[in-house]
Design a protein around this motif. Structure first.
Motif, PDB file in Angstrom:
ATOM      1  N   ASP A   1      35.152  39.266  45.358  1.00  0.00           N
ATOM      2  CA  ASP A   1      34.771  39.172  46.767  1.00  0.00           C
ATOM      3  C   ASP A   1      35.261  40.396  47.544  1.00  0.00           C
ATOM      4  O   ASP A   1      34.539  40.945  48.376  1.00  0.00           O
ATOM      5  CB  ASP A   1      35.337  37.883  47.374  1.00  0.00           C
ATOM      6  N   ALA A   2      36.480  40.820  47.234  1.00  0.00           N
ATOM      7  CA  ALA A   2      37.039  41.984  47.929  1.00  0.00           C
ATOM      8  C   ALA A   2      36.212  43.230  47.599  1.00  0.00           C
ATOM      9  O   ALA A   2      35.915  44.049  48.483  1.00  0.00           O
ATOM     10  CB  ALA A   2      38.500  42.186  47.528  1.00  0.00           C
ATOM     11  N   LEU A   3      35.816  43.355  46.329  1.00  0.00           N
ATOM     12  CA  LEU A   3      35.020  44.516  45.904  1.00  0.00           C
ATOM     13  C   LEU A   3      33.681  44.548  46.627  1.00  0.00           C
ATOM     14  O   LEU A   3      33.283  45.572  47.193  1.00  0.00           O
ATOM     15  CB  LEU A   3      34.791  44.453  44.384  1.00  0.00           C
ATOM     16  N   LEU A   4      32.988  43.414  46.646  1.00  0.00           N
ATOM     17  CA  LEU A   4      31.666  43.366  47.268  1.00  0.00           C
ATOM     18  C   LEU A   4      31.767  43.630  48.767  1.00  0.00           C
ATOM     19  O   LEU A   4      30.918  44.293  49.352  1.00  0.00           O
ATOM     20  CB  LEU A   4      31.010  42.005  47.009  1.00  0.00           C
TER      21      LEU A   4
ATOM     22  N   GLU B   1      34.551  57.823  49.605  1.00  0.00           N
ATOM     23  CA  GLU B   1      35.848  57.222  49.931  1.00  0.00           C
ATOM     24  C   GLU B   1      36.090  55.962  49.090  1.00  0.00           C
ATOM     25  O   GLU B   1      37.154  55.791  48.481  1.00  0.00           O
ATOM     26  CB  GLU B   1      35.808  56.852  51.418  1.00  0.00           C
ATOM     27  N   VAL B   2      35.083  55.104  49.025  1.00  0.00           N
ATOM     28  CA  VAL B   2      35.221  53.860  48.258  1.00  0.00           C
ATOM     29  C   VAL B   2      35.317  54.152  46.755  1.00  0.00           C
ATOM     30  O   VAL B   2      36.077  53.504  46.033  1.00  0.00           O
ATOM     31  CB  VAL B   2      34.042  52.900  48.568  1.00  0.00           C
ATOM     32  N   ALA B   3      34.558  55.158  46.299  1.00  0.00           N
ATOM     33  CA  ALA B   3      34.597  55.527  44.870  1.00  0.00           C
ATOM     34  C   ALA B   3      36.006  55.955  44.474  1.00  0.00           C
ATOM     35  O   ALA B   3      36.500  55.596  43.401  1.00  0.00           O
ATOM     36  CB  ALA B   3      33.599  56.643  44.595  1.00  0.00           C
ATOM     37  N   GLU B   4      36.643  56.695  45.357  1.00  0.00           N
ATOM     38  CA  GLU B   4      38.003  57.164  45.065  1.00  0.00           C
ATOM     39  C   GLU B   4      38.943  55.969  44.886  1.00  0.00           C
ATOM     40  O   GLU B   4      39.782  55.942  43.994  1.00  0.00           O
ATOM     41  CB  GLU B   4      38.497  58.060  46.207  1.00  0.00           C
TER      42      GLU B   4
ATOM     43  N   ARG C   1      26.598  42.438  54.392  1.00  0.00           N
ATOM     44  CA  ARG C   1      27.481  42.269  53.240  1.00  0.00           C
ATOM     45  C   ARG C   1      27.096  40.972  52.539  1.00  0.00           C
ATOM     46  O   ARG C   1      26.614  40.034  53.180  1.00  0.00           O
ATOM     47  CB  ARG C   1      28.952  42.287  53.659  1.00  0.00           C
ATOM     48  N   PRO C   2      27.302  40.936  51.199  1.00  0.00           N
ATOM     49  CA  PRO C   2      26.785  39.799  50.441  1.00  0.00           C
ATOM     50  C   PRO C   2      27.316  38.457  50.936  1.00  0.00           C
ATOM     51  O   PRO C   2      26.647  37.449  50.823  1.00  0.00           O
ATOM     52  CB  PRO C   2      27.253  40.056  49.013  1.00  0.00           C
ATOM     53  N   GLY C   3      28.482  38.453  51.491  1.00  0.00           N
ATOM     54  CA  GLY C   3      29.052  37.167  51.918  1.00  0.00           C
ATOM     55  C   GLY C   3      28.578  36.747  53.295  1.00  0.00           C
ATOM     56  O   GLY C   3      28.815  35.635  53.732  1.00  0.00           O
ATOM     57  N   ALA C   4      27.932  37.670  54.014  1.00  0.00           N
ATOM     58  CA  ALA C   4      27.593  37.397  55.401  1.00  0.00           C
ATOM     59  C   ALA C   4      26.446  36.417  55.533  1.00  0.00           C
ATOM     60  O   ALA C   4      25.657  36.253  54.624  1.00  0.00           O
ATOM     61  CB  ALA C   4      27.251  38.678  56.130  1.00  0.00           C
TER      62      ALA C   4
ATOM     63  N   ASP D   1      32.186  45.502  35.642  1.00  0.00           N
ATOM     64  CA  ASP D   1      31.747  44.214  35.083  1.00  0.00           C
ATOM     65  C   ASP D   1      31.365  43.251  36.203  1.00  0.00           C
ATOM     66  O   ASP D   1      30.349  42.562  36.134  1.00  0.00           O
ATOM     67  CB  ASP D   1      32.863  43.579  34.235  1.00  0.00           C
ATOM     68  N   LEU D   2      32.219  43.222  37.233  1.00  0.00           N
ATOM     69  CA  LEU D   2      31.960  42.322  38.367  1.00  0.00           C
ATOM     70  C   LEU D   2      30.672  42.717  39.085  1.00  0.00           C
ATOM     71  O   LEU D   2      29.842  41.869  39.415  1.00  0.00           O
ATOM     72  CB  LEU D   2      33.136  42.383  39.350  1.00  0.00           C
ATOM     73  N   LEU D   3      30.518  44.012  39.294  1.00  0.00           N
ATOM     74  CA  LEU D   3      29.346  44.508  40.020  1.00  0.00           C
ATOM     75  C   LEU D   3      28.068  44.267  39.224  1.00  0.00           C
ATOM     76  O   LEU D   3      27.039  43.867  39.776  1.00  0.00           O
ATOM     77  CB  LEU D   3      29.525  45.999  40.307  1.00  0.00           C
ATOM     78  N   LEU D   4      28.163  44.516  37.912  1.00  0.00           N
ATOM     79  CA  LEU D   4      27.000  44.326  37.045  1.00  0.00           C
ATOM     80  C   LEU D   4      26.555  42.865  37.058  1.00  0.00           C
ATOM     81  O   LEU D   4      25.361  42.555  37.187  1.00  0.00           O
ATOM     82  CB  LEU D   4      27.350  44.779  35.623  1.00  0.00           C
TER      83      LEU D   4
END
Ligand SMILES: [Zn+2]
Length: 349
Positions: free
Chosen positions: A214-217, A233-236, A346-349, A250-253
């Motif tokens: 959830d934090a990642l998304l 910035e997020v990639a870093e 955002r996916p949770g919204a 894995d989570l994103l996939l």
């Protein structure tokens, strides 16, 4: 954990236990199966059973003696685990290993050497290892853990006894988790992330992987919309550590695959992340099937690239730019025609 604690892999475990009972352990085994399926766990169970000071009547390890405890803690001098250093298992590591295995075990009955993953052995390192496999030292068993035998020299493969590991179906893993008292939705989500291993699923169940998801998304999807600088910035942040980045991928996939399945079917009944069904349905409706299929392919390619030792930061940046092209039409990429301006949430919204 001894063999008794391993769920699934019945044939592999039966074969190894039989070899232990009859004192006919092979000099080298090649464990072949997908990443995370449980090869390492079974390898350590074998090392324990071979060195336990109070072997149980069925040949399994007791789990409580000094040898078992040392192996569990990774400090037994006769149980060696060789992993890649800077992306590869090199000839220098194999030379040191050869010196080591030329001696008798320090305190155990049988030295066990796990090479994980064996594909990380350079060709030179494999050739050096070959000499050791050709002239077996009495009390050593090599365990080469690989996703595919094709990644190794045929001469190495032919000197190993092959043991195949099959992933356990997600539904069975979910059932097993649910039987431990986990809510069904959470069990399904964890089973999908466990890559066919009940052991991994149980470990995940004891952790906070779904919260990490959830934090990642929540970080990643808004960054796509904010722009290229936000992506960098997020990639870093995400790709700072190779292992953590692998887990994030894995989570994103899994999430992207769920979005695709949900978009195609119009419901989230077959999604892995069933505990987030509402968010999936809401987010899936914002994208075309083509854009989501592209996102899945991009995430899968990044995962594959990371396996083959690509630079995590560059891999992550390239992935986020690609996702931005696919999922945020205003970024000038292919985008998709069905979404209204500013609807990206955002996916949770
Ligand atoms: Zn023991």
């Amino acid at each position: 954990m001894g063999f008794a604690g391993i769920i699934g892999h019945d044939r592999a475990v039966a074969l190894l236990r039989q070899a232990l009972r009859t004192d006919r352990l092979a000099h080298a085994y090649l464990f072949v199966g997908p990443r995370g399926v449980g090869k390492h766990r079974v390898g350590l169970a074998l090392a324990r059973a071979a060195n336990c000071l109070r072997s149980l009547p069925d040949g399994d390890a007791c789990g409580a003696c000094a040898a078992c405890r040392k192996i569990a803690a990774g400090v037994h001098p006769d149980v060696l685990v060789l992993t890649p250093e800077e992306g590869a298992i090199r000839i220098e590591q194999v030379r040191t290993l050869r010196e080591e295995v030329s001696r008798r075990p320090y305190e155990g009955r049988r030295r066990c050497v796990l090479l994980d993953p064996a594909e990380a052995l350079t060709e030179q390192a494999q050739n050096a290892l070959l000499k050791t496999l050709e002239e077996p030292a009495g009390a050593t068993t090599f365990l080469l853990l690989a996703r595919r035998a094709e990644g190794l020299l045929p001469t190495v493969v032919s000197r190993c006894q092959r043991v195949t590991f099959w992933p356990m179906p997600e539904a069975l893993i979910a059932q097993h988790l649910a039987a431990t008292g986990l809510p069904a939705d959470r069990a399904h989500a964890l089973a999908a992330l466990a890559r066919g291993s009940v052991g991994d699923a149980l470990t995940l169940a004891g952790g906070t992987v779904l919260e990490s998801r959830d934090a990642l998304l929540d970080r990643l999807f808004p960054a796509l919309k904010r722009g290229a600088a936000a992506c960098v910035e997020v990639a870093e942040e995400i790709a700072r550590d190779r292992a953590a980045f692998g887990e994030a991928l894995d989570l994103l996939l899994t999430w992207c695959r769920d979005l695709l399945v949900t978009a195609v079917l119009g419901h989230s009944g077959l999604a892995a992340n069933r505990d987030r069904a509402d968010a999936l349905v809401a987010a899936a409706g914002q994208f075309t099937v083509e854009a989501l299929a592209g996102a899945v392919a991009a995430a899968a390619a990044a995962r594959e690239a990371l396996e083959t030792n690509a630079n995590p930061r560059l891999t992550c940046e390239a992935l986020l730019f690609r996702l931005r092209d696919l999922l945020v039409p205003a970024s000038g990429g292919e985008g998709n025609g069905t979404r209204r301006e500013g609807e990206f949430r955002r996916p949770g919204a």
